[in-house]
Scaffold this motif. Sequence first.
Motif, short mmCIF file in Angstrom:
data_model
loop_
_atom_site.label_atom_id
_atom_site.label_comp_id
_atom_site.label_asym_id
_atom_site.label_seq_id
_atom_site.Cartn_x
_atom_site.Cartn_y
_atom_site.Cartn_z
N THR A 127 60.73 1.00 8.92
CA THR A 127 60.65 1.75 7.67
C THR A 127 59.52 1.23 6.79
N PHE A 128 59.38 -0.08 6.71
CA PHE A 128 58.30 -0.68 5.91
C PHE A 128 56.94 -0.25 6.45
N GLU A 129 56.80 -0.28 7.77
CA GLU A 129 55.52 0.12 8.39
C GLU A 129 55.21 1.58 8.07
N LYS A 130 56.23 2.42 8.11
CA LYS A 130 56.03 3.84 7.84
C LYS A 130 55.61 4.07 6.39
N LEU A 131 56.18 3.26 5.47
CA LEU A 131 55.88 3.41 4.04
C LEU A 131 54.63 2.63 3.63
N GLY A 132 54.12 1.82 4.54
CA GLY A 132 52.94 1.02 4.22
C GLY A 132 53.26 -0.23 3.43
N TYR A 133 54.51 -0.68 3.50
CA TYR A 133 54.93 -1.90 2.78
C TYR A 133 54.69 -3.13 3.65
N PRO A 134 54.37 -4.27 3.07
CA PRO A 134 54.17 -5.50 3.87
C PRO A 134 55.47 -5.92 4.56
N THR A 135 55.46 -5.98 5.89
CA THR A 135 56.68 -6.25 6.66
C THR A 135 57.19 -7.68 6.50
#
Length: 571
Positions: free
Chosen positions: A14-22
Amino acid sequence: MQVIEEIKQKLQETFEKLGYPTELVSLSFSDRPELCDFQSNSAFALAKVLKNAPIKIAENIAQELKSDNFKVEVCAPGFINISLNEGYLTKILNDFATSEKLLTKTHKQPKTIIIDYGGPNVAKPLHVGHLRSAILGETVKRIAKFMGDNVISDVHLGDWGLQMGLTIAGLEEKFDLSYYFKNEGKKPDITMEDLNRIYPAASARSKTDEEFKKYAQNITTKLQNKDKIYYSIWQDIRKISVEAIKSEYSKLNVSFDLFNGESDSQDYVPKVFEILNKQNLIEKSEGAEIVNVAREDDNAPMPPVIVRSSAGAGLYATTDIATILERVEKYNPDEIWYTTDNRQCMHFNQVFRVCKLAHIGNDNLKLVHFPFGTVNGIDGKPFKTRDGGTMHLCQLIELVTEASDKKLVENTGKSDRQLAQMIGVSALKFGDMINFRTKDYVLDIEKFCSFDGKTGPYILYSLVRINSILQKAGEFERKYAVKDEISKNILLSLIKLSVEIENGYEDKSASGICQSAYNLASNFSTLYSNEKILSQKDIDRKNELLSLLEVVQKALTIICNLLALDIPEKM
């Protein structure tokens, strides 16, 4: 633990999809179980990076975080609450039922680990200072084996040096040693009780009698040169001590693969100096030979290691370096672990640095020291006898046995010393290990031996009761279902327990395991109080309850084995 990994994986995607730092993905067990099973606080860390309100970020994550196995809700000001659905809970319970290791993530590539957790001295009685190293070391050994590693345990006796010279000097005055010196007469009947009296007296005398001290030093020199007579006396002293030490440790359910000592590493000392000289690591300082181990990035002073005194003698550090070399050459371990009290942190840091500088072992050899805190009395000072002396381990075991026997009489009306010792030792060990290892703790015998609360007897009593129920139930059809809050709480306790076993391996501490075992036992107690299990008329429900108890039984039995707690048949 599979369920944890699955949720984290979903969060990562989900983080990768939203562009958030994993790297800001976080997940923990919920501290509000009435609201959810797991909780993520990632939105708060992300808010600082993204310059946005945590609640907005949490809502974005919740909207994308989807799974058939759990539901997601957002709670102000930005918590992400995750609850497992009934079908998934039932699947996990099924998995626990068929897993021999509680779904713990064991090592695919086992390591060879040597654990050094004894350290008693020959010719001296075990005392309360030996308690934590034995208890903690034994449990860490069992956890490492449970995780799949090949483990070699070593008591590493203090069986060399001046203490042996003093003991032999004292023996010469108290016993006829003609058997050794003249090869005539019978071998003297020396007991551990004799050694326990002789060494302290000889040690005290050496502080005021210079002639006696020099005589003991002369014996020590002869012994270290393996003089035939003194070496023979030493071998018998060692044998008597080892038998006594094994007997005392067995009362704690503690054992070792190796009963090596400082003496075993002496043949490796010359090789240590050969290696240190070859690496140009030895420097002279006021007649002594030292190795500088300080680094530029040290935050505190790091003294050099003295490897040979000005008198030409090797020291404790030298012996420990030689022991590591011996272990490397004999066993080729991936890791060597040591557990001692906090006061030896500097010593092991220095020794490990010398080994790394000298390339003793391959560069991947991991040397680990996991220290522990002090055992204190109710007054907050180090635990002592009533007259202020050091308490022997056998005396401490007797105290917890008496306290447990008193509880048995109160509960059953009968005294049973054998059962009381089993319960008392378990109380002592659990009371120690529920504290994180680096913490000092108060040894409160009355509290430890209680059958209620976070105690060893409570865990044992819960397991004894479950064993009794299942024995009375006989054969039944296994049916696994999680349909109510009590069953769900038990399953979440099992999940937590599995995670804490993995944490215990990393932390070299059993405190999380003890806490989770208590939570599991407590949840069983709630189930027992609320359900008529054996008299349940709904056969399906009865089978579900018995199936659940069987899983709890397996879990608590495994934990007792990891903690080296003997399980009684009755209480």
